[in-house]
Design an enzyme around this catalytic site. Structure first.
Site, PDB file in Angstrom:
ATOM      1  N   CYS A 131       0.843  -1.198   0.000  1.00  0.00           N
ATOM      2  CA  CYS A 131       0.000   0.000   0.000  1.00  0.00           C
ATOM      3  C   CYS A 131       0.880   1.250   0.000  1.00  0.00           C
ATOM      4  O   CYS A 131       1.558   1.516  -0.980  1.00  0.00           O
ATOM      5  CB  CYS A 131      -0.991  -0.031   1.158  1.00  0.00           C
ATOM      6  SG  CYS A 131      -2.371   1.129   0.939  1.00  0.00           S
ATOM      7  N   HIS A 149      -3.535  -4.792   0.504  1.00  0.00           N
ATOM      8  CA  HIS A 149      -2.990  -5.310   1.760  1.00  0.00           C
ATOM      9  C   HIS A 149      -3.063  -6.833   1.793  1.00  0.00           C
ATOM     10  O   HIS A 149      -3.989  -7.416   2.363  1.00  0.00           O
ATOM     11  CB  HIS A 149      -3.750  -4.716   2.955  1.00  0.00           C
ATOM     12  CG  HIS A 149      -3.372  -3.310   3.278  1.00  0.00           C
ATOM     13  ND1 HIS A 149      -2.297  -2.985   4.074  1.00  0.00           N
ATOM     14  CD2 HIS A 149      -3.908  -2.130   2.880  1.00  0.00           C
ATOM     15  CE1 HIS A 149      -2.190  -1.676   4.178  1.00  0.00           C
ATOM     16  NE2 HIS A 149      -3.157  -1.126   3.457  1.00  0.00           N
ATOM     17  N   GLU A 181      -1.539  -8.885   3.557  1.00  0.00           N
ATOM     18  CA  GLU A 181      -1.424  -9.478   4.893  1.00  0.00           C
ATOM     19  C   GLU A 181      -2.779  -9.895   5.457  1.00  0.00           C
ATOM     20  O   GLU A 181      -2.842 -10.693   6.400  1.00  0.00           O
ATOM     21  CB  GLU A 181      -0.715  -8.518   5.857  1.00  0.00           C
ATOM     22  CG  GLU A 181      -1.502  -7.302   6.286  1.00  0.00           C
ATOM     23  CD  GLU A 181      -1.432  -6.137   5.301  1.00  0.00           C
ATOM     24  OE1 GLU A 181      -1.886  -5.033   5.659  1.00  0.00           O
ATOM     25  OE2 GLU A 181      -0.938  -6.334   4.163  1.00  0.00           O
TER      26      GLU A 181
END
Length: 238
Positions: A113, A216, A218
């Site tokens: 990001c 993102h 994650e």
């Protein structure tokens, strides 16, 4: 026992309030969890620009994380500054220092990001300062639904490193940004694009691993997200 693969993650910073009456660092747990699940051992990097080289010596790979702030436009040569721009100058100074050192040493780098935006600037590129003002008919890149759900799809360039990692030409991603890559630096490849034309991924061929994604991963909302972390940790393992 083999040596663990040490992955450094940049921290966010906040002024007094909330967690502490004094300035504090922060990172979401899922950044660290995604690294662990991919086979790495995360360590967290405080903002000490003068010690970036010492921190780099400790790690095998670098993740530049995201955050609700912007790179100072002066750092990519802009004389204009949009009203929405907010900066965290010490964080950016540290991230630029350690990212440039990691690139010079050819250590794996993953920008996430805002970390992709920082990586692009470190590689000589520029940024869109506010998507709604620069992109016609832009999507809601600051999605209204939760970040652990997709906000839109991106098209992945066939033949790119990202395509090889993810094994797909399209992937649904989450979206939490008001800025984006505008022009890429020399030798940088655009490898993912949103339907409105916003650049969602960049990479630098010929390196061990140099990849930025505007979403993102994650949050691991899709198998390609997990594949990105596995490929990054594998590259850091050498």
């Amino acid at each position: 026992m083999s040596r663990p693969v040490i992955i450094g993650l940049t921290l966010d910073s906040e002024q007094p309030g909330g967690y502490s009456k004094f300035p504090w660092y922060a990172i979401r747990e899922n950044y660290c969890g995604a690294v662990v699940r991919a086979g790495g051992l995360p360590i967290l990097l405080p903002h000490e620009p003068d010690h970036a080289a010492e921190y780099l010596d400790l790690i095998d790979g670098l993740i530049v994380t995201g955050g609700a702030f912007d790179v100072d436009p002066a750092l990519f040569g802009s004389q204009d500054r949009h009203d929405t721009v907010t900066t965290k100058d010490r964080r950016t100074a540290f991230e630029l220092a350690i990212t440039r050192l990691a690139l010079a040493a050819d250590k794996p780098v993953l920008g996430i990001c805002g970390g992709q935006q920082l990586l692009n600037v470190a590689l000589g590129g520029t940024l869109v300062q506010h998507i709604p003002d620069e992109v016609a008919d832009a999507l809601a890149h600051e999605q209204p639904n939760p970040r652990n759900e997709p906000g839109h799809e991106v098209a992945i360039t066939e033949g790119s490193i990202l395509h090889r990692i993810t094994g797909t030409a399209r992937v649904a991603v989450n979206s939490a940004h008001h800025q984006a890559v505008k022009t890429v630096g020399p030798g940088v490849i655009i490898d993912a694009v949103a339907p409105d034309g916003v650049i969602e991924g960049i990479e630098m061929p010929g390196r061990r691993f140099c990849l930025g994604v505007q979403w993102h991963p994650e949050f691991e909302i899709s198998p390609p997200d997990e594949a990105i972390f596995r490929a990054f940790v594998a590259a850091a393992r050498g």
